[in-house]
Design a protein around this motif. Structure first.
Motif, PDB file in Angstrom:
ATOM      1  N   GLY A 144      73.434 -11.935   7.323  1.00 27.02           N
ATOM      2  CA  GLY A 144      72.180 -12.283   7.967  1.00 27.02           C
ATOM      3  C   GLY A 144      71.741 -13.664   7.522  1.00 27.02           C
ATOM      4  N   ALA A 145      70.998 -14.323   8.362  1.00 27.99           N
ATOM      5  CA  ALA A 145      70.407 -15.612   8.049  1.00 27.99           C
ATOM      6  C   ALA A 145      71.474 -16.687   7.819  1.00 27.99           C
ATOM      7  N   ARG A 146      70.994 -17.899   7.594  1.00 23.81           N
ATOM      8  CA  ARG A 146      71.885 -19.041   7.735  1.00 23.81           C
ATOM      9  C   ARG A 146      73.021 -19.158   6.726  1.00 23.81           C
ATOM     10  N   PHE A 147      72.713 -19.076   5.441  1.00 30.45           N
ATOM     11  CA  PHE A 147      73.744 -19.437   4.463  1.00 30.45           C
ATOM     12  C   PHE A 147      74.866 -18.409   4.370  1.00 30.45           C
ATOM     13  N   VAL A 148      74.508 -17.140   4.425  1.00 26.99           N
ATOM     14  CA  VAL A 148      75.542 -16.096   4.348  1.00 26.99           C
ATOM     15  C   VAL A 148      76.453 -16.181   5.577  1.00 26.99           C
ATOM     16  N   VAL A 149      75.867 -16.562   6.721  1.00 30.27           N
ATOM     17  CA  VAL A 149      76.652 -16.708   7.947  1.00 30.27           C
ATOM     18  C   VAL A 149      77.513 -17.967   7.867  1.00 30.27           C
ATOM     19  N   MET A 150      76.896 -19.092   7.507  1.00 29.85           N
ATOM     20  CA  MET A 150      77.624 -20.369   7.479  1.00 29.85           C
ATOM     21  C   MET A 150      78.805 -20.351   6.536  1.00 29.85           C
ATOM     22  N   LYS A 151      78.616 -19.715   5.397  1.00 32.84           N
ATOM     23  CA  LYS A 151      79.701 -19.641   4.413  1.00 32.84           C
ATOM     24  C   LYS A 151      80.563 -18.395   4.605  1.00 32.84           C
ATOM     25  N   GLN A 152      80.176 -17.559   5.581  1.00 34.37           N
ATOM     26  CA  GLN A 152      80.888 -16.304   5.855  1.00 34.37           C
ATOM     27  C   GLN A 152      81.126 -15.489   4.578  1.00 34.37           C
ATOM     28  N   LEU A 153      80.063 -15.395   3.764  1.00 33.15           N
ATOM     29  CA  LEU A 153      80.120 -14.538   2.577  1.00 33.15           C
ATOM     30  C   LEU A 153      80.231 -13.081   3.029  1.00 33.15           C
ATOM     31  N   ARG A 154      79.662 -12.794   4.160  1.00 30.10           N
ATOM     32  CA  ARG A 154      79.902 -11.561   4.898  1.00 30.10           C
ATOM     33  C   ARG A 154      80.243 -11.983   6.325  1.00 30.10           C
ATOM     34  N   ALA A 155      80.923 -11.099   7.049  1.00 32.41           N
ATOM     35  CA  ALA A 155      81.190 -11.382   8.461  1.00 32.41           C
ATOM     36  C   ALA A 155      79.872 -11.302   9.231  1.00 32.41           C
TER      37      ALA A 155
ATOM     38  N   ASP B 250      74.408  -7.526  19.250  1.00 34.60           N
ATOM     39  CA  ASP B 250      74.290  -8.766  18.483  1.00 34.60           C
ATOM     40  C   ASP B 250      75.630  -9.361  18.027  1.00 34.60           C
ATOM     41  N   PRO B 251      76.419  -9.850  19.009  1.00 28.26           N
ATOM     42  CA  PRO B 251      77.706 -10.456  18.657  1.00 28.26           C
ATOM     43  C   PRO B 251      77.530 -11.846  18.030  1.00 28.26           C
ATOM     44  N   GLY B 252      77.344 -11.856  16.736  1.00 25.94           N
ATOM     45  CA  GLY B 252      77.206 -13.118  16.008  1.00 25.94           C
ATOM     46  C   GLY B 252      78.537 -13.849  15.907  1.00 25.94           C
TER      47      GLY B 252
ATOM     48  N   THR C 118      69.483  -8.438  20.573  1.00 24.15           N
ATOM     49  CA  THR C 118      68.104  -8.136  20.163  1.00 24.15           C
ATOM     50  C   THR C 118      67.261  -9.399  20.232  1.00 24.15           C
ATOM     51  N   HIS C 119      67.906 -10.551  19.989  1.00 20.67           N
ATOM     52  CA  HIS C 119      67.263 -11.849  20.149  1.00 20.67           C
ATOM     53  C   HIS C 119      68.316 -12.944  20.128  1.00 20.67           C
ATOM     54  N   LYS C 120      67.899 -14.169  20.443  1.00 17.52           N
ATOM     55  CA  LYS C 120      68.901 -15.198  20.700  1.00 17.52           C
ATOM     56  C   LYS C 120      69.302 -16.033  19.490  1.00 17.52           C
ATOM     57  N   HIS C 121      68.758 -15.770  18.322  1.00 14.43           N
ATOM     58  CA  HIS C 121      69.170 -16.570  17.156  1.00 14.43           C
ATOM     59  C   HIS C 121      70.691 -16.540  16.992  1.00 14.43           C
ATOM     60  N   LEU C 122      71.212 -17.660  16.518  1.00 11.30           N
ATOM     61  CA  LEU C 122      72.659 -17.877  16.465  1.00 11.30           C
ATOM     62  C   LEU C 122      73.412 -16.781  15.714  1.00 11.30           C
ATOM     63  N   ASP C 123      72.831 -16.277  14.617  1.00 16.02           N
ATOM     64  CA  ASP C 123      73.563 -15.249  13.851  1.00 16.02           C
ATOM     65  C   ASP C 123      73.681 -13.930  14.624  1.00 16.02           C
ATOM     66  N   HIS C 124      72.953 -13.808  15.732  1.00  9.01           N
ATOM     67  CA  HIS C 124      73.024 -12.608  16.575  1.00  9.01           C
ATOM     68  C   HIS C 124      73.756 -12.878  17.892  1.00  9.01           C
TER      69      HIS C 124
ATOM     70  N   GLY D 195      70.783 -11.567   3.598  1.00 14.95           N
ATOM     71  CA  GLY D 195      70.668 -12.972   3.244  1.00 14.95           C
ATOM     72  C   GLY D 195      71.149 -13.191   1.816  1.00 14.95           C
ATOM     73  N   MET D 196      71.060 -14.434   1.386  1.00 19.42           N
ATOM     74  CA  MET D 196      71.624 -14.839   0.096  1.00 19.42           C
ATOM     75  C   MET D 196      71.025 -14.080  -1.092  1.00 19.42           C
ATOM     76  N   THR D 197      69.702 -13.865  -1.106  1.00 15.40           N
ATOM     77  CA  THR D 197      69.106 -13.230  -2.294  1.00 15.40           C
ATOM     78  C   THR D 197      69.600 -11.783  -2.427  1.00 15.40           C
ATOM     79  N   LEU D 198      69.874 -11.141  -1.313  1.00 18.97           N
ATOM     80  CA  LEU D 198      70.387  -9.761  -1.382  1.00 18.97           C
ATOM     81  C   LEU D 198      71.863  -9.732  -1.769  1.00 18.97           C
TER      82      LEU D 198
END
Ligand SMILES: [Zn+2]
Length: 256
Positions: A11-22, A38-40, A65-71, A219-222
């Motif tokens: 979720g959110a930008r950094f975990v997605v950008m670095k693909q720490l999770r898919a 939500d095909p991110g 669910t919404h248009k944000h890039l991670d979704h 996200g990153m803190t989790l």
């Protein structure tokens, strides 16, 4: 056998950008109907490399669910895959109006590939094959965002995507299986942010008392706090089963 598969849990930008999770979203299968939510970024690749392989050409629909890039990062290529490059006109696209109209995320030339496009509006019932669901009230998020209540049997499934916490939120979701997009471990100071934290999850779960809570969209803190440890602590605290989703995790909806 009905199931939900967590193709990605980022979720959110950094975990997605670095693909720490898919960042693939989820595949929901009920009876004979398959719906992708939500095909991110990476959804197509993760489907095809998943074991067993998920074949997007059997999808009956795709929902944002919404248009944000991670979704929505793979929405276009998933429409192509569902319709076999447009050669088989099929499937339904569900999306909020702002994902299609202002600064749209779905390419115009692909829109004719699907059987129909259904605009998601708040508090509305929808049906696709064996899947019946309704949207809840619009979420507090920067773009038009809707959570979902699926009327599955024997247990209903609710999905709470990105939102700022708001007082009516817990009352909107009645699923025995409650999936929550929880980006943050803690709120940021007293400033309300556009995402839920673990504190918000506690408030929601104490009120709704589902049978099972599934945390995802980290996200990153989790990620740093190790979601499975956070889930264990939450389970002890709340006395309700809590699981942290992992990439590729599948839940059999009849055997929760
Ligand atoms: Zn968002």
């Amino acid at each position: 056998m009905s199931f939900i598969k967590f193709v990605g849990t980022a979720g959110a930008r950094f975990v997605v950008m670095k693909q720490l999770r898919a960042s693939g979203g989820v595949w929901l299968s009920v009876g004979k109907t398959n719906l992708y939510i939500d095909p991110g970024p990476g959804a197509l690749v993760r489907c095809l490399s998943s074991k067993p392989r998920l074949d997007p050409s059997i999808l009956d629909g795709i929902l944002l669910t919404h248009k944000h890039l991670d979704h929505s990062g793979d929405i276009n290529v998933m429409i192509e895959a569902m319709t076999e490059g447009g050669f088989k006109k099929r499937g339904v696209l569900f999306a909020p109006r702002d994902a299609l109209e202002e600064d749209p995320v779905v390419l115009n030339y692909l829109r004719g590939y699907v059987d129909r496009i259904e605009i998601l509006k708040e508090s509305t019932d929808y049906r696709i094959g064996d899947i019946r669901f309704s949207t809840a009230k619009r979420h507090w998020h920067r773009v038009e965002t809707y959570g979902l209540n699926f009327e599955t049997e024997p247990y209903r499934v609710s999905l709470i995507p990105d939102t700022r916490f708001f007082p009516e939120l817990p009352d909107l979701y009645h699923g025995e299986i409650l999936i929550i997009h929880v980006v943050r471990l803690k709120p940021i100071g007293d400033d309300p942010i556009d995402h839920l934290s673990i504190e918000d999850v506690k408030t929601i779960v104490k009120k709704t008392r589902p049978k099972l809570v599934v945390l995802t969209h980290f996200g990153m803190t989790l990620i740093k706090a190790k979601p499975w440890i956070v889930a264990d602590e939450l389970e002890k605290d709340l006395g309700i089963r809590v699981i942290a989703a992992s990439d590729g995790m599948k839940i059999d909806l009849e055997e929760v």
